[in-house]
Design a protein around this motif. Structure first.
Motif, mmCIF file in Angstrom:
data_model
loop_
_atom_site.group_PDB
_atom_site.id
_atom_site.type_symbol
_atom_site.label_atom_id
_atom_site.label_comp_id
_atom_site.label_asym_id
_atom_site.label_seq_id
_atom_site.Cartn_x
_atom_site.Cartn_y
_atom_site.Cartn_z
ATOM 1 N N PHE A 123 0.844 -1.189 0.000
ATOM 2 C CA PHE A 123 0.000 0.000 0.000
ATOM 3 C C PHE A 123 0.885 1.247 0.000
ATOM 4 C CE2 PHE A 123 -4.530 -0.571 1.913
ATOM 5 C CZ PHE A 123 -4.945 -1.078 0.694
ATOM 6 N N CYS A 124 0.432 2.261 -0.698
ATOM 7 C CA CYS A 124 1.105 3.550 -0.605
ATOM 8 C C CYS A 124 0.625 4.235 0.673
ATOM 9 C CB CYS A 124 0.781 4.421 -1.817
ATOM 10 S SG CYS A 124 1.637 6.006 -1.762
ATOM 11 N N VAL A 125 1.575 4.628 1.525
ATOM 12 C CA VAL A 125 1.216 5.232 2.811
ATOM 13 C C VAL A 125 1.628 6.695 2.902
ATOM 14 C CG1 VAL A 125 1.237 3.055 4.058
ATOM 15 C CG2 VAL A 125 3.357 4.345 3.844
ATOM 16 N N GLY A 126 2.133 7.229 1.838
ATOM 17 C CA GLY A 126 2.510 8.640 1.857
ATOM 18 C C GLY A 126 3.386 8.989 0.669
ATOM 19 N N TYR A 127 3.487 10.269 0.392
ATOM 20 C CA TYR A 127 4.333 10.714 -0.712
ATOM 21 C C TYR A 127 4.725 12.166 -0.490
ATOM 22 C CZ TYR A 127 0.367 13.302 -2.644
ATOM 23 O OH TYR A 127 -0.654 14.187 -2.824
ATOM 24 N N SER A 128 5.787 12.555 -1.176
ATOM 25 C CA SER A 128 6.214 13.960 -1.175
ATOM 26 C C SER A 128 6.421 14.404 -2.607
ATOM 27 C CB SER A 128 7.521 14.129 -0.394
ATOM 28 O OG SER A 128 7.327 13.865 0.979
ATOM 29 N N VAL A 129 6.061 15.644 -2.860
ATOM 30 C CA VAL A 129 6.243 16.199 -4.205
ATOM 31 C C VAL A 129 7.703 16.616 -4.379
ATOM 32 C CG1 VAL A 129 5.612 18.066 -5.774
ATOM 33 C CG2 VAL A 129 3.849 16.951 -4.364
ATOM 34 N N VAL A 130 8.322 16.127 -5.441
ATOM 35 C CA VAL A 130 9.701 16.496 -5.766
ATOM 36 C C VAL A 130 9.712 17.803 -6.549
ATOM 37 C CG1 VAL A 130 11.805 15.792 -6.966
ATOM 38 C CG2 VAL A 130 10.436 14.089 -5.726
ATOM 39 N N GLU A 131 8.825 17.896 -7.553
ATOM 40 C CA GLU A 131 8.745 19.165 -8.303
ATOM 41 C C GLU A 131 7.449 19.258 -9.078
ATOM 42 O OE1 GLU A 131 11.107 20.029 -11.845
ATOM 43 O OE2 GLU A 131 11.632 17.901 -11.983
ATOM 44 N N TYR A 132 7.027 20.514 -9.306
ATOM 45 C CA TYR A 132 5.906 20.826 -10.188
ATOM 46 C C TYR A 132 6.455 21.555 -11.414
ATOM 47 C CZ TYR A 132 2.681 20.273 -6.167
ATOM 48 O OH TYR A 132 1.968 19.811 -5.093
ATOM 49 N N ARG A 133 5.777 21.366 -12.541
ATOM 50 C CA ARG A 133 6.062 22.170 -13.735
ATOM 51 C C ARG A 133 4.749 22.505 -14.420
ATOM 52 N NH1 ARG A 133 11.198 22.842 -15.409
ATOM 53 N NH2 ARG A 133 12.796 21.615 -14.304
ATOM 54 N N LEU A 134 4.667 23.696 -14.966
ATOM 55 C CA LEU A 134 3.488 24.121 -15.708
ATOM 56 C C LEU A 134 3.952 24.622 -17.067
ATOM 57 C CD1 LEU A 134 0.424 24.547 -15.676
ATOM 58 C CD2 LEU A 134 0.812 26.848 -14.755
ATOM 59 N N ASP A 135 3.533 23.905 -18.100
ATOM 60 C CA ASP A 135 3.986 24.197 -19.471
ATOM 61 C C ASP A 135 5.513 24.247 -19.546
ATOM 62 O OD1 ASP A 135 1.394 24.307 -20.495
ATOM 63 O OD2 ASP A 135 1.170 26.407 -19.924
ATOM 64 N N GLY A 136 6.142 23.311 -18.816
ATOM 65 C CA GLY A 136 7.591 23.157 -18.877
ATOM 66 C C GLY A 136 8.369 24.007 -17.900
ATOM 67 N N MET A 137 7.710 24.921 -17.194
ATOM 68 C CA MET A 137 8.408 25.815 -16.268
ATOM 69 C C MET A 137 8.251 25.321 -14.825
ATOM 70 S SD MET A 137 7.371 29.563 -17.790
ATOM 71 C CE MET A 137 8.251 30.361 -16.460
ATOM 72 N N TRP A 138 9.361 25.381 -14.060
ATOM 73 C CA TRP A 138 9.317 24.973 -12.669
ATOM 74 C C TRP A 138 8.413 25.905 -11.877
ATOM 75 C CZ3 TRP A 138 10.563 27.587 -8.160
ATOM 76 C CH2 TRP A 138 10.570 26.808 -6.978
ATOM 77 N N MET A 139 7.571 25.309 -11.019
ATOM 78 C CA MET A 139 6.666 26.094 -10.179
ATOM 79 C C MET A 139 6.751 25.579 -8.748
ATOM 80 S SD MET A 139 5.131 28.190 -12.314
ATOM 81 C CE MET A 139 3.676 28.750 -11.455
ATOM 82 N N LYS A 140 6.731 26.493 -7.808
ATOM 83 C CA LYS A 140 6.715 26.069 -6.411
ATOM 84 C C LYS A 140 5.362 25.473 -6.062
ATOM 85 C CE LYS A 140 7.483 27.683 -1.681
ATOM 86 N NZ LYS A 140 7.832 28.819 -0.804
#
Length: 664
Positions: A123-140
């Motif tokens: 079972f997946c018991v948790g996760y953390s976001v490594v990175e977001y991107r929107l139309d190829g650009m890094w977003m916090k």
């Protein structure tokens, strides 16, 4: 308000907390140790034992605060932990501004991709976001933005299903519903290492009683999780082995000697001993060295080398020398390895005055991550418009699992209301009512095995019809093939709850039904309706057979005392007709008259009409044997009954020998 529960190896901590202007206000707290060792290495081994302690924590908090706690946030230790990276990309060009729900959908999609590389029983018991991107650009952050293709990369943590299920079973036992479930190092990391600090290469080490959980952050995100199955309990055991103490006494020594310098206890030989800091420190030094060696090895592997900073939390790390040993193993200056406390986070307002020290980092972290809804894997689907949260099995839930979690009864989905009963000593479960179920997922017809994912909509249409369960549905009859091509089913003697019943009797909840597995040929013959006719004898209705027949298996006739198993098929073959007296089995006696055997009925049959007859008792006499003889003018004769002289009016009995001779 959040009820956070830290189910630890040695103790259970419960907090009631509220969020206020970015800080966590602790309204109340309770800490209770397990009465016995019901958990090992962070895993539940005795569900009822752990549930008993959880219940006590829950009830104390409820009593003091005059509330009823129904929902809880919890975290799992990383025993048997596996991690996997997952990526996902979705097109949000037609949704306007990206909402939190959109972000959750994207993240769950990435977790689903990660889970594809992990065994089915995890079972997946948790996760953390490594990175977001929107139309190829890094977003916090993505929420609130407008754009086209959104991308996310996550690192997901997985535990075996049985590890997760055991904790869920504890919560279920005490009437708690999990609304937030995550991994312990995720919760601790959320509290101690805020996002703005994660550009630094930080290792968080949570040393509990059973496990030491590890999380690594760098370049703005959490990049890895790990654990070792060693922690405070190993230190306690080292004290116990060195000084011959039971586990509870050794735990007491560990907690008190370093603050009080000396402690007096009794060993297992019932001898009082006094221990000082130096002796205990020497006793635990080898195991502290071993634990910190293992931690440093995992940290180095996960991080690709030593991190810049190590933050240590958890009660297991409070023994003297632990932090120093870990710094040496990682080749870090001592000022780069710190024992972190709740007070040092700057995020906690404790109204109780009890929530202090490194051991409270995890329970407060659970409350904090629950308030921010971080790191918890709960997919959401809709059943007939009602939202249902699903934990752990991201992308692997079937419609059946969702409906059960939504409160549907299993029986209503697979056959209707279920009843339990006993059949020949075996307990069985069968549907009492049949249910017609139509299932649609996102408007398309589906079935109970169909898979669903985050955001799916399930619609259920059910129709029930009463179909009583009868005994004949459960018992196989003997099938008798008739000369006219038909088949007659013959059931054995059936007893329900101590009383004989017909095969079409209903089966109800709790019934006890029994029957023989074989049936005699004589019983089959008596029950067959073939050739039988209705007749009223002395005002009483009877069904009688006017046909003589044999029962055969293949071409072999079966004897009356033979038995055949239920479910067998046999043939009926006619052998002629019976008289009415034979069919009614009128009783008779047999006597010998002048050397010839004669049957004499004990009842006289009088036919009233086609359907009615009368049977009257008859007492045969010797003269009844002579009624067919011409006795006119008879003067001299000899009449003997059983060798002695007899009279014409003497009554006959079965087996009598009658001799009648005319003398010339």
């Amino acid at each position: 308000m959040i009820f956070a529960l830290d189910v630890g190896t040695r103790k259970i901590a419960g907090l009631i907390a509220v969020e206020e202007k970015g800080t966590i206000r602790i309204v109340d707290s309770e800490l209770i140790e397990h009465k016995t060792r019901t958990m090992f290495d962070g895993q539940v081994h005795d569900v009822l034992g752990v549930a008993e302690t959880v219940k006590e924590v829950k009830e104390r908090l409820e009593s003091r605060n005059e509330i009823e706690l129904k929902e809880v946030a919890v975290a799992l230790a990383g025993r048997f932990l596996k991690t996997q990276v997952g990526e996902a990309e979705l097109d949000f060009s037609k949704v306007g501004h990206i909402t939190r729900e959109d972000v959750m959908k994207l993240e769950i999609e990435a977790v689903t991709k990660a889970q594809e590389s992990v065994e089915e029983d995890f079972f997946c018991v948790g996760y953390s976001v490594v990175e977001y991107r929107l139309d190829g650009m890094w977003m916090k952050k993505l929420e609130g933005h407008r754009g086209g293709k959104a991308y996310v990369k996550v690192v997901s943590a997985f535990l075996p299903v049985h590890v997760v299920d055991s904790l869920m079973r504890v919560l279920e036992t005490v009437g708690l519903t999990p609304v937030h479930v995550t991994l312990e190092p995720i919760a601790a990391m959320d509290l101690t290492v805020p996002e703005d600090l994660r550009y630094l290469n930080i290792s968080l080490v949570d040393v509990g009683a059973g496990t030491s959980d590890i999380a690594i952050s760098k370049e703005g995100t959490v990049v890895a999780y790990g654990m070792i199955p060693m922690a405070g309990d190993e230190i306690t055991e080292a004290i116990g082995k060195k000084f011959l103490l039971d586990f509870q006494t050794a735990e007491h020594v560990k907690r008190t000697v370093f603050s009080e310098e000396r402690v007096k206890v009794k060993n297992i030989l019932d001898r009082e001993i006094e221990l000082n800091v130096r002796e205990v420190s020497e006793a635990i030094k080898p195991v502290v060295d071993q634990i910190t060696t293992e931690i440093s090895t995992v940290v180095t592997e996960l991080n690709g080398g030593a991190p810049s900073v190590v933050m240590v939390v958890g009660g297991g790390a409070k023994v003297p020398g632990f932090v120093e040993s870990l710094a040496r193993k990682l080749d870090l200056p001592l000022d780069r390895v710190s024992l972190k406390s709740v007070e040092s986070t700057g995020l906690v307002e404790d109204l109780t005055g009890k929530v202090k020290g490194s051991e409270y980092i995890t329970p407060v972290g659970i409350a904090y991550s629950a308030m921010r809804n971080r790191g918890s894997v709960f997919s959401q689907v809709f059943v007939n418009g009602v939202p249902v949260k699903l934990m752990g099995g991201v992308g692997r839930y079937s419609v059946m699992q969702v409906l059960i979690q939504a409160g549907y009864r299993f029986s209503s989905l697979v056959g209707g209301e279920m009843i339990s009963f006993e059949l020949n000593g075996k307990t069985l479960l069968r549907p009492k009512r049949r249910t017609s179920v139509k299932i649609f997922v996102n408007g398309e017809e589906a079935n109970l095995s169909s898979r669903v994912k985050h955001g799916d909509r399930i619609d259920i249409q059910t129709e029930e019809e009463e179909t009583p369960l009868r005994i004949k549905d459960l018992v196989k009859p003997v099938k008798v093939k008739l000369p006219d091509g038909g088949v007659e089913e013959v059931f054995p003697e059936i007893v329900k709850n101590g009383t004989p019943v017909p095969p079409d009797a209903d089966v109800e909840e709790g019934d006890v039904v029994s029957f023989p597995e074989k049936i005699k040929i004589s019983e089959i013959k008596s029950k067959i309706s073939y050739g039988k006719t209705r007749i009223v004898v002395n005002g009483e209705e009877k069904w009688i057979s006017l046909v003589n027949f044999d029962l055969l298996k293949g071409e072999v006739p079966l004897k009356d005392d033979e038995e055949v198993p239920l479910g067998e098929e046999i043939d009926l073959v006619e052998k002629g007709r019976k008289t009415l007296e034979e069919a009614l089995e009128v009783p008779h006696i047999t006597v010998s008259f002048n050397g010839e055997l004669k049957k004499i009925p004990l009842k006289i049959l009088h036919r009233i009409d086609e359907e009615r007859v009368e049977l009257k008792d008859f007492k045969p006499m010797v003269i009844d044997l002579l009624k067919d003889l011409k006795l006119d003018g008879l003067k001299d004769y000899e009449l003997l009954k059983n060798g002695r002289r007899a009279m014409f009016t003497e009554l006959l009995e079965d087996g009598d020998v009658i001799e009648f001779r005319i003398k010339k």
